[in-house]
Enzyme design. Structure first.
Site, PDB file in Angstrom:
ATOM      1  N   TRP A  26      15.651  -8.599 -25.380  1.00 37.85           N
ATOM      2  CA  TRP A  26      16.176  -9.704 -26.187  1.00 37.85           C
ATOM      3  C   TRP A  26      15.275 -10.019 -27.385  1.00 37.85           C
ATOM      4  O   TRP A  26      15.597 -10.857 -28.211  1.00 37.85           O
ATOM      5  CB  TRP A  26      16.394 -10.963 -25.332  1.00 37.85           C
ATOM      6  N   ARG A  27      14.136  -9.333 -27.451  1.00 36.36           N
ATOM      7  CA  ARG A  27      13.299  -9.506 -28.636  1.00 36.36           C
ATOM      8  C   ARG A  27      13.651  -8.486 -29.718  1.00 36.36           C
ATOM      9  O   ARG A  27      13.105  -8.525 -30.806  1.00 36.36           O
ATOM     10  CB  ARG A  27      11.823  -9.365 -28.264  1.00 36.36           C
ATOM     11  N   GLU A  39      17.644 -16.586 -22.384  1.00 41.22           N
ATOM     12  CA  GLU A  39      16.978 -17.847 -22.057  1.00 41.22           C
ATOM     13  C   GLU A  39      17.524 -18.442 -20.760  1.00 41.22           C
ATOM     14  O   GLU A  39      16.780 -18.981 -19.960  1.00 41.22           O
ATOM     15  CB  GLU A  39      17.138 -18.857 -23.203  1.00 41.22           C
ATOM     16  N   GLN A  44      13.914 -20.044 -14.185  1.00 40.80           N
ATOM     17  CA  GLN A  44      13.663 -19.801 -12.748  1.00 40.80           C
ATOM     18  C   GLN A  44      13.506 -18.336 -12.355  1.00 40.80           C
ATOM     19  O   GLN A  44      13.408 -18.044 -11.173  1.00 40.80           O
ATOM     20  CB  GLN A  44      14.772 -20.355 -11.824  1.00 40.80           C
ATOM     21  N   LEU A  82      20.743 -12.540  -8.862  1.00 38.31           N
ATOM     22  CA  LEU A  82      19.820 -13.240  -9.772  1.00 38.31           C
ATOM     23  C   LEU A  82      19.560 -14.683  -9.304  1.00 38.31           C
ATOM     24  O   LEU A  82      18.557 -15.299  -9.668  1.00 38.31           O
ATOM     25  CB  LEU A  82      20.423 -13.229 -11.188  1.00 38.31           C
ATOM     26  N   TYR A  84      20.595 -18.866  -8.405  1.00 40.33           N
ATOM     27  CA  TYR A  84      20.932 -20.059  -9.216  1.00 40.33           C
ATOM     28  C   TYR A  84      22.227 -19.811 -10.019  1.00 40.33           C
ATOM     29  O   TYR A  84      22.230 -19.755 -11.241  1.00 40.33           O
ATOM     30  CB  TYR A  84      19.790 -20.444 -10.168  1.00 40.33           C
ATOM     31  N   TYR A 122      14.637 -26.980 -24.702  1.00 46.04           N
ATOM     32  CA  TYR A 122      13.878 -25.728 -24.757  1.00 46.04           C
ATOM     33  C   TYR A 122      14.737 -24.585 -25.302  1.00 46.04           C
ATOM     34  O   TYR A 122      14.330 -23.858 -26.210  1.00 46.04           O
ATOM     35  CB  TYR A 122      13.316 -25.360 -23.373  1.00 46.04           C
ATOM     36  N   ASP A 140       7.167 -25.397 -23.412  1.00 49.36           N
ATOM     37  CA  ASP A 140       7.293 -25.121 -21.978  1.00 49.36           C
ATOM     38  C   ASP A 140       5.898 -25.136 -21.353  1.00 49.36           C
ATOM     39  O   ASP A 140       4.901 -25.442 -22.020  1.00 49.36           O
ATOM     40  CB  ASP A 140       8.018 -23.787 -21.741  1.00 49.36           C
ATOM     41  N   CYS A 194      -3.846 -16.377 -20.650  1.00 45.37           N
ATOM     42  CA  CYS A 194      -4.242 -17.766 -20.351  1.00 45.37           C
ATOM     43  C   CYS A 194      -3.392 -18.248 -19.170  1.00 45.37           C
ATOM     44  O   CYS A 194      -2.601 -19.160 -19.289  1.00 45.37           O
ATOM     45  CB  CYS A 194      -4.016 -18.629 -21.598  1.00 45.37           C
ATOM     46  N   CYS A 204      -8.991 -13.031 -25.240  1.00 42.22           N
ATOM     47  CA  CYS A 204      -8.055 -13.966 -25.859  1.00 42.22           C
ATOM     48  C   CYS A 204      -8.221 -13.989 -27.388  1.00 42.22           C
ATOM     49  O   CYS A 204      -9.336 -14.149 -27.894  1.00 42.22           O
ATOM     50  CB  CYS A 204      -8.283 -15.365 -25.292  1.00 42.22           C
ATOM     51  N   SER A 304      -8.776 -37.938  -9.416  1.00 40.04           N
ATOM     52  CA  SER A 304      -7.409 -38.154  -8.942  1.00 40.04           C
ATOM     53  C   SER A 304      -6.602 -36.850  -8.940  1.00 40.04           C
ATOM     54  O   SER A 304      -5.794 -36.605  -8.072  1.00 40.04           O
ATOM     55  CB  SER A 304      -6.713 -39.202  -9.809  1.00 40.04           C
TER      56      SER A 304
HETATM   57  S1  SF4 Z   1      -9.940 -18.864 -24.642  1.00 36.69           S
HETATM   58 FE1  SF4 Z   1      -7.769 -18.317 -24.614  1.00 36.69          FE
HETATM   59  S2  SF4 Z   1      -7.450 -17.655 -22.483  1.00 36.69           S
HETATM   60 FE2  SF4 Z   1      -9.317 -18.813 -22.509  1.00 36.69          FE
HETATM   61  S3  SF4 Z   1      -8.691 -20.903 -22.012  1.00 36.69           S
HETATM   62 FE3  SF4 Z   1      -8.744 -20.716 -24.244  1.00 36.69          FE
HETATM   63  S4  SF4 Z   1      -6.677 -20.231 -24.822  1.00 36.69           S
HETATM   64 FE4  SF4 Z   1      -6.839 -19.801 -22.634  1.00 36.69          FE
END
Ligand code: SF4
Length: 359
Positions: A26-27, A39, A44, A82, A84, A122, A140, A194, A204, A304
């Site tokens: 889809w890209r 989408e 889910q 699939l 849902y 979204y 998201d 991440c 990163c 907390s």
């Molecule tokens: S450096 Fe990149 S991977 Fe690491 S916490 Fe920050 S945004 Fe996330």
């Protein structure tokens, strides 16, 4: 971030995305109908599971007209496995609306998109950015996780007003770049690097901008309190001394958990594959080799929304490393001049008891 930094942030992010981002069917298109189907399927369901369903679905129902006219049973058959299934019914009734009201063409504005059955904020943002190249951030969990870490945002992400805050922040970032690639790159960064419980910060593309990385506090973000169970994080607290017997301390960032307080350096244990990797990080960042203290000291501190499991390691600085901003060497007798949170006052007590020569 100033305008120059925003540009650099986007440049790094998109460069990484073009080289390492996922290739998904889809890209390969900017057909709004196909993007809409993807989408809905991705709600889910994992990306890899969706791919064959998506391909099969668009070949069976290649246009909104075909889907609108299809018997519901046939649509459900194509969705079989699939899960849902209400998603399939809602999609078909939304598509029928598009055929009747908009002649089979999805509208390119937020208001009309949101009025279509089954299209929420979204999906509308994903359509606007990916199909119509409009600077609309798709908020998201991935986006909130990455940006909460980069900017140390400690607002509770389960609250509606926090979403607004991310929306505003992401709108400033997206305004400077290709909106479709921006949204997709944050999606991929959140899925591949991440991740919720494990980050690969060395790889990163935006680590130079990331405050959580700089502070070693990646896993403390995002904050999600309310009814969710507190998260447990395991840290080593480092007692590093220099030749004059002074202790290395660091000030926490001005924002976020325990903002502006001082602490002994902390290293998130879950961030590293093994002791070796962790030791090499500590060596690079603090110029020290550390070992567990001879009188083992581990303890727990509860917030907390978080539980810290802390254990004390000690070491001596071998390599002269320049002090980073917000770090200091401080003699034991002067530690009291700095505000330490309770979890670190316990370390000061421990020093008093076990390293009497410093008192
Ligand atoms: S450096 Fe990149 S991977 Fe690491 S916490 Fe920050 S945004 Fe996330």
């Amino acid at each position: 971030m100033d305008a120059q930094q925003i540009r650099q942030f986007n440049h790094n992010l998109l460069k990484w995305f073009y080289q390492k981002g996922r290739h998904l069917p889809w890209r390969e298109t900017n057909n709004p109908y196909y993007i809409w189907i993807s989408e809905v399927m991705l709600q889910q369901t994992q990306v890899n599971t969706v791919i064959p369903y998506f391909n099969q679905f668009i070949s069976r129902f290649p246009t909104p007209d075909v889907l609108a006219d299809a018997p519901e049973q046939e649509v459900l058959k194509c969705w079989e496995g699939l899960g849902y299934y209400s998603r399939a019914r809602n999609l078909q009734s939304g598509v029928r609306e598009v055929v009747e009201k908009y002649n089979g063409q999805l509208p390119d504005n937020k208001e009309e998109l949101l009025s279509i059955h089954g299209i929420g904020p979204y999906t509308a943002a994903a359509l606007l950015s990916m199909a119509f190249s409009q600077p609309e951030p798709a908020i998201d969990g991935n986006l909130m996780r990455v940006l909460s870490r980069v900017f140390l945002i400690d607002d509770d992400i389960s609250k509606q007003k926090t979403r607004k805050k991310f929306e505003q922040l992401a709108s400033e970032l997206i305004a400077e770049t290709d909106p479709s690639a921006f949204n997709q790159s944050l999606m991929d960064l959140g899925a591949m690097i991440c991740r919720p419980k494990k980050t690969d910060c060395e790889q990163c593309p935006v680590n130079e901008f990331c405050l959580a990385y700089d502070e070693g506090a990646q896993l403390e973000y995002p904050v999600k309190s309310g009814k969710s169970k507190p998260r447990t994080l395991n840290y080593a607290v480092l007692l590093i001394t220099d030749k004059q017997g002074r202790y290395l301390i660091e000030q926490r960032p001005e924002k976020g958990l325990l903002a502006g307080m001082w602490q002994f350096p902390m290293v998130a244990l879950d961030e590293y594959e093994d002791q070796h990797q962790r030791a090499s990080y500590i060596q690079t960042r603090y110029g020290a080799n550390v070992i567990p203290v001879s009188e083992p000291f581990s303890y727990t501190h509860r917030f907390s929304h978080l539980i810290w499991n802390l254990s004390l390691l000690e070491g001596w600085q071998l390599d002269q490393i320049g002090l980073r901003e917000r770090q200091k060497w401080v003699p034991f007798t002067e530690l009291n001049n700095y505000p330490f949170p309770v979890a670190h006052q316990k370390v000061i007590e421990w020093i008093k008891k076990n390293r009497q020569n410093h008192t």
